[in-house]
Motif scaffolding. Structure first.
Motif, PDB file in Angstrom:
ATOM      1  N   ALA A 127       0.870  -1.175   0.000  1.00 15.62           N
ATOM      2  CA  ALA A 127       0.000   0.000   0.000  1.00 15.62           C
ATOM      3  C   ALA A 127       0.907   1.225   0.000  1.00 15.62           C
ATOM      4  O   ALA A 127       1.208   1.788   1.054  1.00 15.62           O
ATOM      5  CB  ALA A 127      -0.914   0.004   1.216  1.00 15.62           C
ATOM      6  N   PRO A 128       1.413   1.619  -1.183  1.00 13.90           N
ATOM      7  CA  PRO A 128       2.450   2.648  -1.255  1.00 13.90           C
ATOM      8  C   PRO A 128       2.021   3.993  -0.689  1.00 13.90           C
ATOM      9  O   PRO A 128       0.822   4.302  -0.617  1.00 13.90           O
ATOM     10  CB  PRO A 128       2.745   2.735  -2.758  1.00 13.90           C
ATOM     11  N   LEU A 129       3.009   4.766  -0.281  1.00 18.05           N
ATOM     12  CA  LEU A 129       2.736   6.095   0.265  1.00 18.05           C
ATOM     13  C   LEU A 129       2.050   6.986  -0.764  1.00 18.05           C
ATOM     14  O   LEU A 129       1.256   7.863  -0.412  1.00 18.05           O
ATOM     15  CB  LEU A 129       4.040   6.747   0.736  1.00 18.05           C
ATOM     16  N   ILE A 130       2.388   6.781  -2.024  1.00 22.29           N
ATOM     17  CA  ILE A 130       1.723   7.494  -3.116  1.00 22.29           C
ATOM     18  C   ILE A 130       1.058   6.448  -3.998  1.00 22.29           C
ATOM     19  O   ILE A 130       1.718   5.546  -4.509  1.00 22.29           O
ATOM     20  CB  ILE A 130       2.705   8.314  -3.954  1.00 22.29           C
ATOM     21  N   ASN A 131      -0.240   6.569  -4.184  1.00 22.75           N
ATOM     22  CA  ASN A 131      -0.988   5.574  -4.939  1.00 22.75           C
ATOM     23  C   ASN A 131      -1.727   6.247  -6.092  1.00 22.75           C
ATOM     24  O   ASN A 131      -2.183   7.395  -5.968  1.00 22.75           O
ATOM     25  CB  ASN A 131      -2.004   4.878  -4.020  1.00 22.75           C
ATOM     26  N   LYS A 132      -1.832   5.532  -7.216  1.00 21.04           N
ATOM     27  CA  LYS A 132      -2.595   6.040  -8.362  1.00 21.04           C
ATOM     28  C   LYS A 132      -3.776   5.101  -8.612  1.00 21.04           C
ATOM     29  O   LYS A 132      -3.591   3.893  -8.752  1.00 21.04           O
ATOM     30  CB  LYS A 132      -1.700   6.150  -9.599  1.00 21.04           C
ATOM     31  N   ILE A 133      -4.969   5.684  -8.645  1.00 23.75           N
ATOM     32  CA  ILE A 133      -6.195   4.894  -8.750  1.00 23.75           C
ATOM     33  C   ILE A 133      -6.975   5.320  -9.992  1.00 23.75           C
ATOM     34  O   ILE A 133      -7.238   6.525 -10.191  1.00 23.75           O
ATOM     35  CB  ILE A 133      -7.085   5.090  -7.509  1.00 23.75           C
ATOM     36  N   TYR A 134      -7.353   4.344 -10.801  1.00 25.22           N
ATOM     37  CA  TYR A 134      -8.190   4.635 -11.966  1.00 25.22           C
ATOM     38  C   TYR A 134      -9.659   4.603 -11.554  1.00 25.22           C
ATOM     39  O   TYR A 134     -10.118   3.673 -10.891  1.00 25.22           O
ATOM     40  CB  TYR A 134      -7.948   3.622 -13.082  1.00 25.22           C
ATOM     41  N   LEU A 135     -10.422   5.646 -11.936  1.00 27.04           N
ATOM     42  CA  LEU A 135     -11.835   5.754 -11.588  1.00 27.04           C
ATOM     43  C   LEU A 135     -12.678   6.040 -12.829  1.00 27.04           C
ATOM     44  O   LEU A 135     -12.252   6.803 -13.708  1.00 27.04           O
ATOM     45  CB  LEU A 135     -12.047   6.894 -10.580  1.00 27.04           C
ATOM     46  N   GLU A 136     -13.822   5.448 -12.863  1.00 33.88           N
ATOM     47  CA  GLU A 136     -14.837   5.814 -13.859  1.00 33.88           C
ATOM     48  C   GLU A 136     -16.025   6.367 -13.088  1.00 33.88           C
ATOM     49  O   GLU A 136     -16.831   5.622 -12.529  1.00 33.88           O
ATOM     50  CB  GLU A 136     -15.235   4.605 -14.705  1.00 33.88           C
ATOM     51  N   LEU A 137     -16.106   7.686 -13.015  1.00 33.06           N
ATOM     52  CA  LEU A 137     -17.125   8.339 -12.196  1.00 33.06           C
ATOM     53  C   LEU A 137     -18.451   8.425 -12.953  1.00 33.06           C
ATOM     54  O   LEU A 137     -18.473   8.606 -14.186  1.00 33.06           O
ATOM     55  CB  LEU A 137     -16.660   9.747 -11.815  1.00 33.06           C
ATOM     56  N   PRO A 138     -19.583   8.309 -12.250  1.00 35.20           N
ATOM     57  CA  PRO A 138     -20.888   8.493 -12.904  1.00 35.20           C
ATOM     58  C   PRO A 138     -21.054   9.949 -13.357  1.00 35.20           C
ATOM     59  O   PRO A 138     -20.693  10.875 -12.625  1.00 35.20           O
ATOM     60  CB  PRO A 138     -21.883   8.116 -11.807  1.00 35.20           C
ATOM     61  N   ARG A 139     -21.573  10.116 -14.559  1.00 38.25           N
ATOM     62  CA  ARG A 139     -21.797  11.488 -15.059  1.00 38.25           C
ATOM     63  C   ARG A 139     -22.916  12.146 -14.248  1.00 38.25           C
ATOM     64  O   ARG A 139     -23.898  11.493 -13.877  1.00 38.25           O
ATOM     65  CB  ARG A 139     -22.182  11.455 -16.535  1.00 38.25           C
ATOM     66  N   PRO A 140     -22.770  13.422 -13.993  1.00 39.26           N
ATOM     67  CA  PRO A 140     -23.824  14.123 -13.244  1.00 39.26           C
ATOM     68  C   PRO A 140     -25.102  14.266 -14.092  1.00 39.26           C
ATOM     69  O   PRO A 140     -25.043  14.329 -15.319  1.00 39.26           O
ATOM     70  CB  PRO A 140     -23.199  15.476 -12.937  1.00 39.26           C
ATOM     71  N   THR A 141     -26.241  14.307 -13.424  1.00 36.93           N
ATOM     72  CA  THR A 141     -27.544  14.535 -14.063  1.00 36.93           C
ATOM     73  C   THR A 141     -28.329  15.506 -13.194  1.00 36.93           C
ATOM     74  O   THR A 141     -27.887  15.904 -12.110  1.00 36.93           O
ATOM     75  CB  THR A 141     -28.329  13.212 -14.191  1.00 36.93           C
ATOM     76  N   MET A 142     -29.499  15.855 -13.662  1.00 31.83           N
ATOM     77  CA  MET A 142     -30.354  16.717 -12.860  1.00 31.83           C
ATOM     78  C   MET A 142     -30.733  16.037 -11.548  1.00 31.83           C
ATOM     79  O   MET A 142     -30.944  16.699 -10.535  1.00 31.83           O
ATOM     80  CB  MET A 142     -31.619  17.090 -13.638  1.00 31.83           C
ATOM     81  N   ASP A 143     -30.798  14.711 -11.599  1.00 30.14           N
ATOM     82  CA  ASP A 143     -31.141  13.982 -10.379  1.00 30.14           C
ATOM     83  C   ASP A 143     -29.916  13.645  -9.529  1.00 30.14           C
ATOM     84  O   ASP A 143     -30.035  13.242  -8.372  1.00 30.14           O
ATOM     85  CB  ASP A 143     -31.860  12.677 -10.738  1.00 30.14           C
ATOM     86  N   ASP A 144     -28.757  13.774 -10.135  1.00 31.57           N
ATOM     87  CA  ASP A 144     -27.494  13.484  -9.417  1.00 31.57           C
ATOM     88  C   ASP A 144     -26.567  14.675  -9.626  1.00 31.57           C
ATOM     89  O   ASP A 144     -25.674  14.674 -10.455  1.00 31.57           O
ATOM     90  CB  ASP A 144     -26.870  12.200  -9.965  1.00 31.57           C
ATOM     91  N   ASN A 145     -26.835  15.732  -8.895  1.00 27.58           N
ATOM     92  CA  ASN A 145     -26.126  17.003  -9.107  1.00 27.58           C
ATOM     93  C   ASN A 145     -25.080  17.279  -8.023  1.00 27.58           C
ATOM     94  O   ASN A 145     -24.901  18.405  -7.580  1.00 27.58           O
ATOM     95  CB  ASN A 145     -27.111  18.154  -9.191  1.00 27.58           C
ATOM     96  N   MET A 146     -24.388  16.230  -7.621  1.00 24.43           N
ATOM     97  CA  MET A 146     -23.301  16.379  -6.640  1.00 24.43           C
ATOM     98  C   MET A 146     -22.172  17.211  -7.241  1.00 24.43           C
ATOM     99  O   MET A 146     -21.850  17.101  -8.427  1.00 24.43           O
ATOM    100  CB  MET A 146     -22.781  14.991  -6.237  1.00 24.43           C
ATOM    101  N   ASP A 148     -18.463  18.568  -8.251  1.00 22.94           N
ATOM    102  CA  ASP A 148     -17.373  17.804  -8.870  1.00 22.94           C
ATOM    103  C   ASP A 148     -16.419  17.209  -7.836  1.00 22.94           C
ATOM    104  O   ASP A 148     -16.052  16.026  -7.912  1.00 22.94           O
ATOM    105  CB  ASP A 148     -16.575  18.695  -9.834  1.00 22.94           C
ATOM    106  N   TYR A 149     -15.997  18.015  -6.880  1.00 22.42           N
ATOM    107  CA  TYR A 149     -15.016  17.517  -5.912  1.00 22.42           C
ATOM    108  C   TYR A 149     -15.631  16.434  -5.028  1.00 22.42           C
ATOM    109  O   TYR A 149     -14.999  15.410  -4.756  1.00 22.42           O
ATOM    110  CB  TYR A 149     -14.477  18.667  -5.054  1.00 22.42           C
ATOM    111  N   GLU A 150     -16.871  16.652  -4.578  1.00 21.13           N
ATOM    112  CA  GLU A 150     -17.527  15.650  -3.748  1.00 21.13           C
ATOM    113  C   GLU A 150     -17.740  14.345  -4.528  1.00 21.13           C
ATOM    114  O   GLU A 150     -17.622  13.245  -3.985  1.00 21.13           O
ATOM    115  CB  GLU A 150     -18.865  16.176  -3.227  1.00 21.13           C
ATOM    116  N   ARG A 151     -18.019  14.468  -5.826  1.00 16.44           N
ATOM    117  CA  ARG A 151     -18.169  13.286  -6.675  1.00 16.44           C
ATOM    118  C   ARG A 151     -16.844  12.514  -6.751  1.00 16.44           C
ATOM    119  O   ARG A 151     -16.817  11.287  -6.697  1.00 16.44           O
ATOM    120  CB  ARG A 151     -18.624  13.712  -8.084  1.00 16.44           C
ATOM    121  N   LEU A 152     -15.784  13.290  -6.872  1.00 14.80           N
ATOM    122  CA  LEU A 152     -14.460  12.666  -6.903  1.00 14.80           C
ATOM    123  C   LEU A 152     -14.173  11.941  -5.584  1.00 14.80           C
ATOM    124  O   LEU A 152     -13.692  10.798  -5.588  1.00 14.80           O
ATOM    125  CB  LEU A 152     -13.393  13.735  -7.166  1.00 14.80           C
ATOM    126  N   CYS A 153     -14.468  12.582  -4.478  1.00 19.19           N
ATOM    127  CA  CYS A 153     -14.238  11.965  -3.164  1.00 19.19           C
ATOM    128  C   CYS A 153     -15.069  10.697  -2.996  1.00 19.19           C
ATOM    129  O   CYS A 153     -14.586   9.693  -2.437  1.00 19.19           O
ATOM    130  CB  CYS A 153     -14.573  12.952  -2.046  1.00 19.19           C
TER     131      CYS A 153
END
Length: 644
Positions: A127-146, A148-153
């Motif tokens: 579990a390295p001190l610096i880690n790189k993680i690949y993410l596929e985030l859900p696209r925002p919609t009118m019903d999912d308007n979180m 950007d930063y909170e979506r990333l978190c």
């Protein structure tokens, strides 16, 4: 000269430098990135920086280290020769520092960095001190308007065990986040840096580049600097490189360097020299492996307390003054760019925790690498380098100290001593008939004798009866090798006909006493630690020898002279560069980094400078092997047999 500069051409390197009048040949060599053997830091006391002046005028200060024969051949001391003209200078082989003998790699039995050298301990989770993680985030919609930063978190939390509350983001990354998320169709790679216990998002990149994650482990020694290039995704050690610590020109030990920096307002210069050494190694490793330095995200450095201070730009002056206090022992991760270490501009630099003024992060790394903190058996870790650091203990307790052994076993203050380099005698045997057999590094003609050779030489001198247990040459020895000079008695090891310089290789009475004082410092430190814990030599179950010198010495000879206690040789293990191993372990595992900090706080530092018991033991240890031969029954038997 009109331009007020002289040109110095160095051979056989074929390097030319320009330098102003009033500087020495040694100054010019350093400007040309050439390392000449100058153990005393240019004071003119060691006599090791001999070069041959082939053309040009100089101002030379007289030196007893240059013989009449050498002077006729053009030999001068580089540190005592002032430049007064354009010069051509030849650096003979015995005066060059040889990087090939720097202990670059891991212990041969331990090539990884997640587990400890001790096979009985569970390895750390990758579990390295610096880690790189690949993410596929859900696209925002009118019903999912979180946002950007909170979506990333949320995406990071779903892929890891890290809660949003433990996350932060670099402002520059946050500013770029909206455009980057949308241009990458919400498919991104996040670089997470462990800031213990928080995590910082230091970069967000489009697409899957999670495999491009590299780190550098660095062992910052007083004499040498070693770096390993690590693939943090695969745990592979890709490459390694080493160089001499550029500060070496200002003193062989760190106390000299502190004094120089304080007296010459040169703290910033010392810092810059060290960071440039680190940057040079990083750049070399990255270029040689055709990588992008932007993908180097972390550096972990392990060094003694003074070197750690110089690296961080902290003033180490109080380390050498009572009550011997560092500025800090445990340093939080910093942006590498804050001290001008050149990796990813947002990358972090970590240091291994120091314990006290004279026991630093290199020893914390050493304890981690052998998992002394988990050992059931009472164990000793001895790291013999420019200084000697010693740790005694097991899983229940750890005590440590630093022995001021001096640089004798690195060749300083010894007539024909030299650092480990091609042509240095590294093994030596003296028969009962006083014949001398030896082996040199690289099987080259002998130029001098390095630390491991000096240790074996001292052991063989007492075994063969050339010297008595006080270290004095025995009277009545019938051999032409023992001869009297204006400076006292000396023993001929190698006749000039066999040597590279056509000059006798000898060991003098003064040399022997210097070596005895050095070995006595190590032994008395071990003895003091044992007594402080109510232990004796018989209690020791394992001894681990680390560091450059420790990896080459003969354990039996070390017992014979009384550097090590009288223990079974089977208990002695050579563990290599544990400083670099520990640094790599923390790079690969955040858990290992936390354990290293625990080790730093767990160790009790014992100051020997004000310890009366240490001074008493030191005086007693200035014999071969000791005043009390009963402490060394195996040596008493060995010497008895050798007399028959």
């Amino acid at each position: 000269m009109e331009d007020s500069h002289y040109t110095i051409h160095f051979l056989p390197n074929d390097i030319t430098v320009e330098i102003e009048p009033g500087k020495t040949v040694l100054d010019a060599s350093y400007k040309g990135d050439l390392f000449i053997n100058a153990l005393c830091g240019g004071d003119g006391t060691c006599g090791k920086c001999k070069v041959i002046l082939q053309s040009g005028k100089t101002q030379r200060r007289p030196s007893s280290h240059i013989s009449v024969e050498e002077a006729e051949k053009g030999y001068v001391l580089a540190c005592k020769t002032l430049i007064d003209d354009n010069l051509e200078v030849f650096i003979p082989e015995e005066s060059r520092l040889d990087k090939s003998r720097i202990l670059v790699g891991d212990n041969m039995l331990f090539s990884g960095s997640q587990a400890a050298i001790n096979p009985g301990v569970e390895q750390f989770k990758h579990a390295p001190l610096i880690n790189k993680i690949y993410l596929e985030l859900p696209r925002p919609t009118m019903d999912d308007n979180m946002a950007d930063y909170e979506r990333l978190c949320q995406g990071i939390s779903s892929e890891t065990t890290i809660s949003a509350e433990k996350l932060s983001i670099h402002l520059a990354v946050l500013k770029q986040l909206p455009a980057l998320l949308r241009s990458s169709d919400w498919k991104i790679t996040v670089t997470l840096a462990n800031r213990c216990p928080l995590f910082e998002i230091i970069e967000v990149q489009p697409g899957d580049v999670s495999a491009n994650n590299y780190g550098i482990a660095v062992d910052i020694g007083t004499t040498t600097v070693v770096a390993h290039l690590i693939n943090l995704s695969t745990t592979e050690t890709i490459d390694a490189e080493a160089t001499y610590n550029s500060q070496i020109k200002y003193g062989d030990d760190y106390i000299q360097r502190i004094m120089y920096a304080a007296q010459n307002n040169a703290m910033e210069m010392m810092h810059e020299m060290l960071t440039e050494d680190v940057n040079h190694l990083i750049s070399t490793l990255v270029k040689r492996n055709t990588l992008n330095i932007h993908n180097v995200n972390a550096v972990v450095c392990a060094g003694n307390t003074v070197m750690t201070h110089f690296l961080m730009g902290l003033d180490p002056t109080n380390i050498r003054k009572e009550p011997y206090l560092p500025v800090v022992n445990i340093i939080a991760p910093i942006r590498a760019s804050e001290i001008d270490v050149r990796i990813n501009s947002h990358g972090l630099l970590y240091t291994l925790p120091c314990v006290g003024a004279y026991v630093g992060g290199d020893i914390s790394a050493g304890v981690l690498s052998i998992r002394l903190d988990k050992a059931e058996a009472l164990s000793l870790l001895i790291d013999i380098g420019t200084n000697g650091e010693i740790v005694l203990g097991n899983k229940d307790w750890l005590v440590c100290c630093s022995a001021s052994a001096g640089p004798s076993f690195e060749g300083s203050g010894i007539s024909c001593g030299m650092r480990a380099a091609k042509g240095a005698i590294e093994k030596i045997t003296i028969t009962p008939d006083f014949d001398v057999m030896y082996k040199t590094i690289g099987d080259a003609p002998p130029s001098g004798i390095c630390g491991s050779g000096l240790l074996e030489c001292l052991a063989n001198l007492v075994r063969s009866g050339v010297i008595d247990r006080t270290g004095n040459f025995q009277k009545g020895i019938k051999t032409e090798r023992l001869r009297s000079t204006d400076n006292g008695q000396e023993f001929l090891l190698v006749d000039r006909k066999e040597t590279a310089k056509k000059k006798d290789i000898i060991i003098t009475q003064a040399d022997i006493q210097n070596l005895i004082r050095s070995k006595a410092a190590i032994y008395s430190a071990i003895s003091t630690l044992l007594e402080s814990m109510g232990m004796d030599v018989e209690s020791i179950e394992q001894v681990y020898l680390a560091g450059g010198f420790g990896s080459y010495l003969d354990a039996k000879s070390a017992v014979t002279i009384g550097m090590l206690p009288d223990i079974e040789i089977a208990k002695v293990h050579f563990v290599g560069n544990t400083s670099i191993i520990g640094a790599k372990m923390t790079l690969f595992s955040a858990e290992a980094h936390e354990v290293a900090k625990e080790i730093g706080t767990k160790m009790t530092y014992i100051d020997l400078m004000s310890n009366n018991k240490y001074m008493e033991e030191y005086v007693s240890a200035n014999f071969l092997p000791h005043t009390n031969i009963e402490k060394f029954p195996s040596v008493a038997e060995e010497l008895m047999v050798s007399k028959k």
